[in-house]
Structure formats: structure tokens, C-alpha cells
Scaffold this active site. Structure first.
Site, PDB file in Angstrom:
ATOM      1  N   LYS A   1       1.116  25.006  -1.668  1.00 37.05           N
ATOM      2  CA  LYS A   1      -0.031  24.418  -1.712  1.00 37.05           C
ATOM      3  C   LYS A   1       0.345  22.479  -1.843  1.00 37.05           C
ATOM      4  CE  LYS A   1      -3.121  28.136  -3.148  1.00 37.05           C
ATOM      5  NZ  LYS A   1      -3.881  28.642  -3.709  1.00 37.05           N
TER       6      LYS A   1
ATOM      7  N   ARG B   1       0.713  -1.365  -0.314  1.00 36.10           N
ATOM      8  CA  ARG B   1      -0.496   0.230   0.186  1.00 36.10           C
ATOM      9  C   ARG B   1       0.686   1.154   0.098  1.00 36.10           C
ATOM     10  NH1 ARG B   1      -2.379   1.987  -2.914  1.00 36.10           N
ATOM     11  NH2 ARG B   1      -3.788   0.312  -2.797  1.00 36.10           N
TER      12      ARG B   1
ATOM     13  N   LYS C   1       3.795  39.110   0.591  1.00 39.39           N
ATOM     14  CA  LYS C   1       2.425  38.657  -0.014  1.00 39.39           C
ATOM     15  C   LYS C   1       1.165  39.798   0.768  1.00 39.39           C
ATOM     16  CE  LYS C   1       1.695  34.450  -0.299  1.00 39.39           C
ATOM     17  NZ  LYS C   1       1.087  34.183  -2.151  1.00 39.39           N
TER      18      LYS C   1
ATOM     19  N   GLU D   1      10.659  38.953  -4.252  1.00 33.61           N
ATOM     20  CA  GLU D   1       9.259  39.271  -5.287  1.00 33.61           C
ATOM     21  C   GLU D   1       8.048  39.254  -4.376  1.00 33.61           C
ATOM     22  OE1 GLU D   1       6.422  36.260  -7.136  1.00 33.61           O
ATOM     23  OE2 GLU D   1       9.002  35.187  -6.241  1.00 33.61           O
TER      24      GLU D   1
ATOM     25  N   ASP E   1      -0.927  39.069  -9.415  1.00 33.27           N
ATOM     26  CA  ASP E   1      -2.250  37.765  -8.102  1.00 33.27           C
ATOM     27  C   ASP E   1      -3.543  37.984  -8.359  1.00 33.27           C
ATOM     28  OD1 ASP E   1      -2.899  35.929  -6.085  1.00 33.27           O
ATOM     29  OD2 ASP E   1      -3.240  37.341  -5.382  1.00 33.27           O
TER      30      ASP E   1
END
Length: 272
Positions: free
Chosen positions: A124, A91, A156, A181, A204
């Protein structure tokens, strides 16, 4: 190679022992296991599977390598040795191959449609499995992007909400060893970030027309060639061509990991 992590995955699945296998299969039984692709895709995780199985004293062979396109029905990996070891690791081996191949396959679809624009992943990722998902992106032809927060400075929206655009860039550029950035959501901020010395500008969640307007504005001001342009957010296979036509340097795509299916595989085992 993350050998300790692979063994930890196995321990998680085996627990205190594979009681089904231990109660039904004698220690002396030798077997052959064949992992079969049940759909077309890009193979990834073969190296990891080989490392894990070798730790268990099993022999492996394959006519393929990571990154190869494999058709439905082929044997992608052959395993020989103690039947108990093959069954107890089945598995985990399949999970590695199926998850990584799924990410690599999905990434390859984006790369093939990107017209030469770099396709990149994001952070993510599944906690504890990031290394393997990032590696699968690279196997699929994409760029892993940042692995962790210490890989690069990426200012961000929440940083900007707390520090402001000018102050954030000014402070970030004190570390001259790292490229800076900045994530922006307007043409005005894209231009201002370039003027302040940002190395990479991420547009974005801009629709294609708005992103195109921002790139044109930078070009008119002679700023376009000074920065790396990245498009991110809302990019799908359906609209990828429209974003790629804008000729950004990078298109980052969260769904390389969040939107990829596992590539279906199974293992068939027989006595040797």
C-alpha cells in the site's frame, strides 16, 4: 540510488523553468539554504536529497544521518551554491525529506511498541514512490516486505476464491525457489495451509483473540515451528501490544505508509 527518478521529480516541479526565480534572482547570486525540522521525528531522505542537490552542483552537509532521531528546531541539512539552483530544488528536497521522514517516524513508533516482533510494511504505497517509502520503512526499523509481485508468492483471498486453498498451494509449491505465503481468515484454513506445506501463514484481519486461537491450534498440532506466522489487517498503535503478545513472527501494517503524516520541515535561504 534512484538518481533518474529524483531528477524526474525535479523536472515535474520545474516544468519549462522556474520563472519566478529566473525573473528575480541574478545568475551570479550565491546562497546558503538550511532545512529545519519543525517537529521531533526520525530523519529519512537525507541521502536522496544529497544526491539530487549534488546533481545541481550544490554542496551539502549535515550533522545527522538517515535513521537519527532529530529534535524540533535543528538544522538537518545545509546547502551551499547557486541561489537559483537552491530555490528551484527547494520544494522537491523538502517533499522527499518530509514524506520519507514521516514514514520512518511512524514506523519507529510501531517498532518501539512491538516487543521485538518484526514490523513490516505492505504494498500500500504511492504509485511511483514505492522505493522511497519502502526505504523509509527500513530506516525506521521495519521490514519493507515484498517490493513487487515477483518478490515472493503470496496467495491472497482473491486467489483462493478463484483457485481454492489446496489447489493454490499445490500449484504455488511447484516453484521450489520461492517461499509460499498464504493469507487465511480462519483457524481451520491456517491449520490446513500448514499441513499442505505453506511456509508463511498470514492471519488476515483477525481480532487478537481469534489470531491467538489460530496460533494455539497450530502449536497443538506441532505445526507452529514449521511456519512463519504473520498477523496483518486492523493493527494500530492502540492494539499492537495485544497482537505482539501472541508472539507472531511478523506483524504487517499498511498504515506505516497510508497512515503516516509528513514530518514538518522548512528551508530558510540567505545570501552567502
Amino acid at each position: 540510488m534512484r538518481s533518474e527518478e529524483l531528477l524526474r521529480f525535479l523536472q515535474e516541479d520545474v516544468g519549462h523553468g522556474d520563472i519566478t526565480t529566473e525573473s528575480t534572482i541574478p545568475r551570479s547570486v550565491e546562497a546558503v539554504g538550511e532545512v529545519v525540522a519543525k517537529e521531533d521525528g526520525v530523519l529519512a531522505g537525507l541521502e536522496e536529497a544529497g544526491v539530487l542537490l549534488s546533481h545541481l552542483g550544490l554542496k551539502t552537509s549535515s550533522h545527522y544521518k538517515d535513521g537519527d532521531k532529530v529534535p524540533k528546531g535543528v538544522v538537518v541539512l545545509r546547502v551551499e551554491g547557486r541561489a537559483r539552483a537552491i530555490l528551484s530544488s527547494e520544494r522537491v528536497v523538502l517533499n522527499l525529506l518530509m514524506r520519507m521522514s514521516g514514514v520512518a517516524t511512524h514506523t519507529r513508533r510501531f517498532v518501539d511498541q512491538a516487543g521485538g516482533v518484526t514490523i513490516a510494511g505492505t504494498r500500500k504505497t504511492t504509485p511511483g514512490f514505492r522505493y522511497f517509502e519502502k526505504k523509509a520503512i527500513a530506516i525506521g526499523g521495519g521490514s519493507p516486505h515484498r517490493y513487487a509481485l515477483d518478490d515472493g508468492i503470496l496467495i491472497k483471498d482473491n486467489h483462493l476464491a478463484l483457485a481454492g486453498l489446496e489447489e493454490a498451494i499445490k500449484k504455488a509449491k511447484r516453484d521450489f525457489t520461492k517461499r509460499v505465503e498464504v493469507e487465511v481468515s480462519s483457524t481451520r484454513d491456517a491449520v490446513r495451509a500448514a499441513e499442505l506445506g505453506a511456509d508463511v501463514i498470514m492471519l488476515d484481519n483477525m481480532p487478537p483473540k481469534k489470531a491467538g486461537d489460530a496460533i494455539k491450534a497450530l502449536d497443538r498440532r506441532g505445526l507452529r515451528e514449521r511456519v512463519t506466522m504473520e498477523v496483518s489487517g486492523g493493527v494500530t498503535l492502540d492494539n499492537l501490544a495485544r497482537y505482539a503478545a501472541l508472539k507472531p513472527d511478523v506483524i504487517s501494517v499498511g498504515p506505516l505508509t497510508t497512515g503516516s503524516r509528513w514530518l514538518d520541515m522548512s528551508m530558510r535561504v540567505r545570501r552567502k
